[in-house]
Write a protein that holds these residues in place. Structure first.
Motif, PDB file in Angstrom:
ATOM      1  N   THR A  23       8.436  16.339   0.908  1.00  0.00           N
ATOM      2  CA  THR A  23       8.999  17.694   0.943  1.00  0.00           C
ATOM      3  C   THR A  23       9.789  17.972  -0.330  1.00  0.00           C
ATOM      4  N   LEU A  24      10.637  17.017  -0.712  1.00  0.00           N
ATOM      5  CA  LEU A  24      11.449  17.215  -1.923  1.00  0.00           C
ATOM      6  C   LEU A  24      10.552  17.455  -3.131  1.00  0.00           C
ATOM      7  N   LEU A  59      10.702  12.431   3.853  1.00  0.00           N
ATOM      8  CA  LEU A  59      11.380  13.553   3.214  1.00  0.00           C
ATOM      9  C   LEU A  59      10.929  13.690   1.760  1.00  0.00           C
ATOM     10  N   PRO A  79       0.794  -1.231   0.000  1.00  0.00           N
ATOM     11  CA  PRO A  79       0.000   0.000   0.000  1.00  0.00           C
ATOM     12  C   PRO A  79       0.831   1.289   0.000  1.00  0.00           C
ATOM     13  N   PRO A  80       1.896   1.422   0.813  1.00  0.00           N
ATOM     14  CA  PRO A  80       2.654   2.684   0.741  1.00  0.00           C
ATOM     15  C   PRO A  80       3.332   2.875  -0.614  1.00  0.00           C
ATOM     16  N   PRO A  95       2.978  16.502   7.700  1.00  0.00           N
ATOM     17  CA  PRO A  95       3.930  15.511   8.216  1.00  0.00           C
ATOM     18  C   PRO A  95       3.251  14.387   8.998  1.00  0.00           C
ATOM     19  N   ALA A  96       2.053  14.639   9.541  1.00  0.00           N
ATOM     20  CA  ALA A  96       1.403  13.595  10.326  1.00  0.00           C
ATOM     21  C   ALA A  96       1.056  12.394   9.456  1.00  0.00           C
ATOM     22  N   PHE A  97       0.664  12.633   8.211  1.00  0.00           N
ATOM     23  CA  PHE A  97       0.214  11.524   7.372  1.00  0.00           C
ATOM     24  C   PHE A  97       1.245  11.126   6.324  1.00  0.00           C
ATOM     25  N   ARG A 150      14.431   7.786   2.464  1.00  0.00           N
ATOM     26  CA  ARG A 150      13.728   6.928   3.416  1.00  0.00           C
ATOM     27  C   ARG A 150      12.229   7.251   3.395  1.00  0.00           C
ATOM     28  N   LEU A 151      11.404   6.285   3.567  1.00  0.00           N
ATOM     29  CA  LEU A 151       9.944   6.401   3.569  1.00  0.00           C
ATOM     30  C   LEU A 151       9.383   6.762   2.192  1.00  0.00           C
ATOM     31  N   PRO A 204       5.048  11.596   6.442  1.00  0.00           N
ATOM     32  CA  PRO A 204       6.171  12.200   7.154  1.00  0.00           C
ATOM     33  C   PRO A 204       7.490  12.140   6.387  1.00  0.00           C
ATOM     34  N   LEU A 249       4.649  24.045   2.187  1.00  0.00           N
ATOM     35  CA  LEU A 249       6.021  23.783   2.654  1.00  0.00           C
ATOM     36  C   LEU A 249       6.220  24.367   4.040  1.00  0.00           C
ATOM     37  N   LEU A 289       7.458  22.377   7.201  1.00  0.00           N
ATOM     38  CA  LEU A 289       8.818  22.583   7.723  1.00  0.00           C
ATOM     39  C   LEU A 289       8.879  23.537   8.912  1.00  0.00           C
TER      40      LEU A 289
END
Lengths: 328, 580
Positions: free
Chosen positions: B154-155, B151, B60-61, B145-147, B128-129, B149, B220, B224
């Motif tokens: 963000t990128l 990096l 799923p992820p 970030p809660a759902f 990662r993630l 998280p 963002l 952040l």
């Protein structure tokens, strides 16, 4: 702004993004039962937890994730090491098998789904859960309560009859479940059954056996900054004609990829009745009453659960309520 | 031309190669989604290196990451850069008789910013993630970030900001170029329809891309810096933030983006239909005006994306009316194209086939969109694959075919070599048919109630019977992927061995074909052409009579009636000959 400067600004913005959230590093976790969980497993477990679990159970494992707010039952807090369905005596640390079973099957009727994830991920996240509570480093998990052979095989009607007594009557090898869960016999029949089993008359005129009372629970609704409970919830013992049972699915469903038979359903009921429910008022019944009565209870509860949401169940409820009326 | 040249043609080529690369990546990701819907949870052959825990099966992820990145890459890094970055940069100055873009260094900078964004997108796959997984729209709270998280999210958000900056830069550049840098005589009424399309789309870029940039920048900051612009529930506790605000901002950009992508395509279809029917575009002014009307309305229809988001029902009614009204100018254009084709001497070249394909898929996409513009039908259809099928027909298939129509048309001008017509036709035709198979399948699944984005739809009893339909759709999707090999083979073969292109292979009169060399040198024209007529001077009786051909260059003087042979000779020397 010149081109190189602009590019520099964009790059530094992205670098700022990179530094904002660093991956946690883990030390190997020494469990009280002598096993050591390697750091790599914990790191993998953290990633899996973040993807699947954190939104409800919270980043800190306190059951206060943003999606979990307002869920009833509340998402489990892993910081107390207290699990409802641990496969061990209620209150002890659960077995890995029980945790994996919950992950694989989910909890019926709750947003805890059956997570279809790779086996290695399940293993990793189960180990990672142990980082949330210090209990894992201090106590070994409880003795798993296995499933004994069913003594009533082929005698279902007899088992249900025996279970009915064990459910409604207290003492003498009976559990008296009806003192917390509701009773499923009209008042006169209930009085007759008790008289027959106990050999004396019981005055039922002052009690209301058909309304379940909420019980104290040890599971937190709110926690403080350290993740310690500040507000505990109450739980309602399930009414088998009305509530879904968390560990039991309707017969004919597929659970863990195989058909869910009446036999499997009974086994799951037996498991919860014997072990009890961690953090709730449901105690461990294993050893407290004879083994055949535990199985008989499973048969009886199954007969009730089968009625859930049927007209028959509604009629029964109406009869039960009607039998209460004259007392008022 | 060097890697750092700011000549518009060099920048166009950079965009072309990057855009094609991202198109390939986005396409592969699309096939992974289709694989998951045909064979849920089955390992994908050859993917075990990327997903060792599951032996190559999508979890799923990873599935959410795949569909997120597919959408985002296709919109921001493949189709938009191909339409504007590659075709727009190349054609626009040539077609208006300019020596280059108004701000050449700005266009070079725009590409560099886009390239930084592209690098960030690629980098996000390695962190990662995993990469972004909040859907291409990055709705909060999913993108907080809660759902999500990791990096990666963000990128990718920074990457979208880069793509937005680059789009703003070329949008601005195109608008100024068209307004200020037209050749003498190139009046507004003589612009090729492609230029009109690019111009209007660039206006939309300038107006609405900053809205996306603002929304992305605020997102963002939420991720952040701990601000709460879009954090759910912040409004309830006095913080003032609300996730629905993001939806308004996003779609205030997102809906015009649909037109940003389709206006250049419409322009090209308008031109190609005229060129290859050998007739002047029917209702040229009306077509250009219709494009303008769509541009004017495009920002006023965005809220139909929010019918199911908890917007006021009163607003819903107003936006429904506006949304349905915007289909009228589109119909004007369609009728004009059909009128141009009517009794034309149609030549089914590869650009023409692609243009006709664009008309068909966009037409179907438009019709299926009516159901989404009306509140009553949008409510049940909104969360389903119907929406996916609809916008893939309009934004995916139509833009894709338009890109290839443009590419096949201008390739001889870009590289001085002619692509193989047979391969090109096979590629365009099979792509168009397979697009209908894939997205038709999605429409059918959506109509049957299959929700979008489900990891395993068949966990729901009411969707179990759709497995066969989805498997067929997947077969079409893989075939569609496979026929792209025809293009790759054609491209590689042409660049290595292709025969030199003729000066004006399509026999049309626009400036890039009649006044410039193939490929055009830096500065484009030996002398700046003086434009005498519109872009579709085809099959004009007097041209046929005096020049013996059915086309005439936009800057080519028509010789006087043959009173003496010397006059004839003079006329032809100063025209096409000037560029050869």
């Amino acid at each position: 702004m010149s081109a190189p400067r602009f590019l520099l600004a964009v790059l530094s913005l992205s670098l700022a993004a990179c530094s904002s959230r660093t991956a946690p590093t883990f030390e190997p976790l020494k469990l009280a039962d002598g096993r050591v969980v390697p750091a790599a497993t914990l790191s993998r477990g953290h990633a899996v937890y973040t993807h699947y679990c954190a939104s409800c159970h919270g980043e800190r494992g306190d059951g206060q994730g943003p999606a979990g707010r307002g869920m009833r039952p509340v998402p489990r807090s892993f910081r107390q090491g207290l699990f409802k369905f641990g496969g061990v005596a209620a209150g002890e640390l659960p077995t890995d098998d029980a945790l994996k079973r919950t992950l694989r099957r989910g909890l019926h009727g709750t947003p805890m789904f059956a997570w279809d994830v790779p086996e290695s991920d399940v293993e990793a996240v189960v180990q990672y859960l142990k980082t949330f509570s210090p209990r894992w480093k201090e106590e070994a998990p409880g003795q798993p309560l296995g499933v004994t052979p069913d003594p009533w095989k082929g005698r279902e009607a007899e088992a249900v009859e025996r279970g009915r007594v064990a459910y409604h009557v207290s003492g003498g090898g009976n559990a008296g479940c009806a003192s917390c869960h509701v009773a499923y016999l009209p008042r006169a029949e209930l009085a007759a059954l008790m008289e027959k089993s106990l050999g004396r008359k019981v005055d039922l005129s002052k009690v209301d056996p058909y309304t379940a009372q909420p019980r104290e629970s040890e599971h937190p609704l709110e926690v403080d900054a350290q993740g310690e409970p500040t507000l505990l919830g109450k739980v309602l013992p399930p009414d088998f004609l009305f509530h879904r049972l968390r560990t039991v699915w309707p017969e004919g469903d597929k659970v863990e990829g195989t058909p869910y038979t009446a036999e499997r359903q009974r086994e799951d009921l037996y498991r919860v009745i014997t072990a009890g429910v961690g953090g709730a008022a449901m105690p461990t019944w294993k050893g407290a009453i004879p083994e055949e009565n535990l199985w008989a209870l499973a048969y009886y509860v199954q007969s009730l659960a089968r009625l859930r949401d049927t007209d028959e169940a509604r009629e029964l409820k109406a009869r039960l309520r009607a039998s209460t009326m004259p007392v008022q | 031309m060097s890697l750092f040249s700011s000549d518009h043609k060099a920048v166009a080529r950079r965009y072309l190669w990057s855009g094609l690369g991202f198109l390939l990546l986005g396409g592969v990701l699309a096939l992974l989604i289709r694989w998951q819907w045909a064979l849920p949870g089955q390992p994908v052959p050859g993917l075990a290196w990327a997903l060792p825990e599951s032996h190559g099966a999508l979890t799923p992820p990873s599935y959410t990451a795949v569909f997120t990145m597919h959408g985002l890459i296709m919109i921001f890094f493949a189709v938009t850069p191909l339409l504007f970055g590659a075709l727009g940069h190349f054609v626009l100055p040539l077609a208006i008789g300019a020596r280059g873009l108004a701000f050449p260094r700005l266009s070079a900078l725009g590409y560099q910013v886009y390239a930084v964004g592209g690098v960030l997108v690629l980098a996000s796959f390695g962190v990662r993630l995993g990469p972004a997984s909040a859907g291409w729209t990055a709705y909060p709270p999913l993108s907080t970030p809660a759902f999500t998280p990791g990096l990666g999210q963000t990128l990718v958000t920074v990457a979208v900001l880069c793509a937005a900056a680059s789009a703003f830069l070329y949008g601005l550049n195109f608008v100024v170029t068209v307004v200020r840098c037209r050749a003498p005589g190139m009046t507004w009424g003589r612009l090729p329809l492609t230029v009109w399309g690019l111009f209007f789309a660039s206006v939309l870029n300038v107006l609405f891309v900053p809205v996306l940039a603002a929304a992305t920048a605020l997102l963002l900051m939420d991720r952040l810096l701990g601000t709460q612009f879009f954090i759910a529930g912040a409004a309830a506790v006095g913080g003032g933030g609300d996730p629905v605000v993001y939806q308004h901002l996003f779609w205030l950009f997102g809906h015009p983006e649909v037109y940003i992508l389709i206006l250049p395509a419409w322009g090209m279809v308008g031109d190609f239909v005229a060129f290859f029917s050998r007739r002047p575009a029917h209702g040229y002014r009306l077509t250009a005006g219709a494009m303008g009307a769509v541009t004017a309305l495009s920002g006023l229809v965005y809220a139909h994306h929010l019918f199911t988001s908890g917007m006021s029902p009163l607003l819903g009614r107003a936006f429904m009316v506006l949304t349905l009204i915007i289909s009228l100018p589109a119909q004007v254009m369609f009728l004009n194209w059909l009128m141009t084709l009517w009794r034309g001497s149609v030549r089914l070249t590869s650009p023409m086939l692609a243009a006709l394909g664009t008309m068909v898929v966009f037409g179907l996409g438009g019709i299926t969109g009516l159901a989404l513009g009306a509140v009553a039908t949008d409510v049940p259809l909104h969360g389903t694959l119907w929406v996916v099928g609809h916008f893939h027909l309009t934004m995916g298939a139509a833009s894709f075919l338009a890109v290839f129509a443009g590419l096949y048309f201008w390739f001889p001008k870009m590289y001085g070599r002619a692509m193989h017509e047979g391969l090109a036709k096979a590629h365009v035709l099979s792509s168009a048919v397979l697009f209908l198979g894939v997205f038709g399948g999605q429409l059918a699944a959506g109509y049957a109630g299959q929700l979008r984005r489900l990891y395993d739809p068949y966990q729901y009893t009411y969707l179990k019977h759709l497995l066969a339909l989805n498997q067929w759709t997947t077969v079409f999707a893989f075939l569609l992927g496979a026929v792209q090999v025809l293009f790759v083979v054609n491209l590689v073969w042409t660049l290595r061995r292709g025969r030199a292109a003729e000066q004006n292979p399509w026999e049309v009169g626009t400036l890039e074909w009649t006044s410039a060399l193939s490929p055009p040198p830096e500065g484009n024209f030996a002398t700046v052409p003086v434009v005498l007529r519109g872009p579709h001077a085809l099959s004009q009786p007097e041209v046929l009579e005096r020049l013996g051909r059915d086309w005439i260059g936009q800057a080519e003087p028509l010789p006087e009636p043959a009173s003496s042979e010397a006059d004839d000779a003079l006329g032809s020397v100063s025209t096409v000959g000037g560029a050869t």
